[in-house]
Design a protein around this motif. Structure first.
Motif, mmCIF file in Angstrom:
data_model
loop_
_atom_site.group_PDB
_atom_site.id
_atom_site.type_symbol
_atom_site.label_atom_id
_atom_site.label_comp_id
_atom_site.label_asym_id
_atom_site.label_seq_id
_atom_site.Cartn_x
_atom_site.Cartn_y
_atom_site.Cartn_z
ATOM 1 N N VAL A 78 0.860 -1.181 0.000
ATOM 2 C CA VAL A 78 0.000 0.000 0.000
ATOM 3 C C VAL A 78 0.895 1.229 0.000
ATOM 4 O O VAL A 78 1.834 1.324 0.800
ATOM 5 N N HIS A 79 0.608 2.167 -0.897
ATOM 6 C CA HIS A 79 1.453 3.345 -1.052
ATOM 7 C C HIS A 79 0.702 4.658 -0.867
ATOM 8 O O HIS A 79 1.309 5.667 -0.502
ATOM 9 N N VAL A 80 -0.582 4.645 -1.148
ATOM 10 C CA VAL A 80 -1.433 5.832 -1.002
ATOM 11 C C VAL A 80 -2.692 5.417 -0.261
ATOM 12 O O VAL A 80 -3.300 4.391 -0.595
ATOM 13 N N VAL A 81 -3.087 6.198 0.733
ATOM 14 C CA VAL A 81 -4.323 5.939 1.461
ATOM 15 C C VAL A 81 -5.161 7.208 1.471
ATOM 16 O O VAL A 81 -4.678 8.275 1.866
ATOM 17 N N GLY A 138 7.985 7.509 1.123
ATOM 18 C CA GLY A 138 7.330 8.066 -0.051
ATOM 19 C C GLY A 138 5.831 7.879 -0.068
ATOM 20 O O GLY A 138 5.173 8.247 -1.039
ATOM 21 N N GLY A 139 5.263 7.332 0.998
ATOM 22 C CA GLY A 139 3.820 7.115 1.057
ATOM 23 C C GLY A 139 3.042 8.416 1.163
ATOM 24 O O GLY A 139 3.574 9.465 1.537
ATOM 25 N N LEU A 187 -0.409 13.524 12.962
ATOM 26 C CA LEU A 187 0.219 12.374 12.312
ATOM 27 C C LEU A 187 1.374 12.802 11.422
ATOM 28 O O LEU A 187 2.391 12.096 11.331
ATOM 29 N N ALA A 188 1.250 13.958 10.768
ATOM 30 C CA ALA A 188 2.363 14.448 9.945
ATOM 31 C C ALA A 188 3.625 14.582 10.788
ATOM 32 O O ALA A 188 4.734 14.257 10.328
ATOM 33 N N ASN A 189 3.485 15.019 12.023
ATOM 34 C CA ASN A 189 4.638 15.139 12.920
ATOM 35 C C ASN A 189 5.087 13.783 13.460
ATOM 36 O O ASN A 189 6.290 13.539 13.632
ATOM 37 N N ARG A 245 9.419 10.257 5.388
ATOM 38 C CA ARG A 245 9.074 10.760 4.049
ATOM 39 C C ARG A 245 7.671 10.328 3.626
ATOM 40 O O ARG A 245 7.423 10.000 2.473
ATOM 41 N N ILE A 246 6.754 10.351 4.579
ATOM 42 C CA ILE A 246 5.339 10.098 4.299
ATOM 43 C C ILE A 246 4.591 11.397 4.554
ATOM 44 O O ILE A 246 4.710 11.983 5.627
#
Length: 246
Positions: free
Chosen positions: A85-88, A133-134, A168-170, A176-177
């Motif tokens: 899975v790469h994009v959610v 890279g997700g 979640l970004a933090n 690199r997601i």
């Protein structure tokens, strides 16, 4: 060169409306797509068929985003079918109208269970499964700017989603997601039209300076950008795709 070769996207709520448009757009971008849906088998099958007819790969998986086991099985199915899975994209959501009053508690609980608990589970599973890279995208709303009566549970749930996205970004620092939210304004979907008069629809359509309702494809284009290589430097943000009304 197809930069999306061997990439897979999971799209919750992907059988109808904005979710369907996102699923089809990501498939057109070259990703294999796992179309999550809650209960409409026919709609999910139609989405998968449309993707396959256009030369893409797709799989429909039924489940409840508010159920941890169902969400885990959704990601398991994606990995088993396509290898990873790469994009959610968390697009699943409900919009019951309820006043902020004791009588609205049942609708409030139901909305939070799907829109906010569901986002927590989907984003959490994505964080555990995605590699470098997700891309993670959650659907929010621009309705908060209007604060219309009856939208309290929905707006509260989506405010929570935006908070989860920023945190979640933090929490994913160094991996690199990217984690972002897209906040649509009024979009002409079955969910939007439900229970509205022609006058109400016309009034909502006149709100943006562009003087029209958004389309599911408008939102899908923004998600495509965030999911693709050009969106790599956008992280922890809420993109308000609403035609400029707020």
């Amino acid at each position: 060169m197809n930069t999306n070769a061997k990439r897979t996207a999971v799209v919750t709520g992907g059988s109808r409306g904005i979710g369907r448009a996102i699923a089809r757009r990501l498939a057109a971008d070259g990703l294999a797509v796992v179309v999550h849906y809650t209960g409409n088998d026919a709609a999910a099958a139609q989405t998968v068929a449309a993707i396959e007819a256009a030369g893409g790969q797709a799989l429909a998986v039924r489940g409840d985003v508010g159920d941890a086991g169902d969400v885990a099985r959704l990601f398991d199915a994606a990995q088993e079918a396509f290898g990873g899975v790469h994009v959610v994209v968390n697009s699943a959501g409900i919009l019951p109208m309820a006043q902020i009053a004791p009588a609205g508690l049942e609708d409030f609980d139901r909305t939070i269970a799907t829109n906010l608990r569901g986002a927590f589970l989907v984003l959490g599973e994505a964080a555990a499964r995605l590699g470098e890279g997700g891309r993670i995208v959650a659907l929010s709303t621009s309705a908060s700017a209007l604060a219309l009566p009856g939208y309290g549970p929905y707006i509260a749930s989506k405010a929570g989603v935006e908070g989860l996205v920023r945190v979640l970004a933090n929490e994913l620092r160094g991996r690199r997601i990217t984690v972002n939210a897209v906040a649509p304004g009024p979009v002409g979907t079955e969910l939007f039209y439900q229970g509205k008069s022609a006058e109400q629809i016309a009034r909502m359509a006149a709100l943006p300076p562009l003087e029209r309702l958004g389309t599911p494809e408008d939102i899908a284009g923004v998600v495509s950008f965030l999911a693709g290589p050009e969106g790599e430097w956008v992280n922890g943000q809420v993109l308000r795709a609403n035609g400029g009304f707020a």
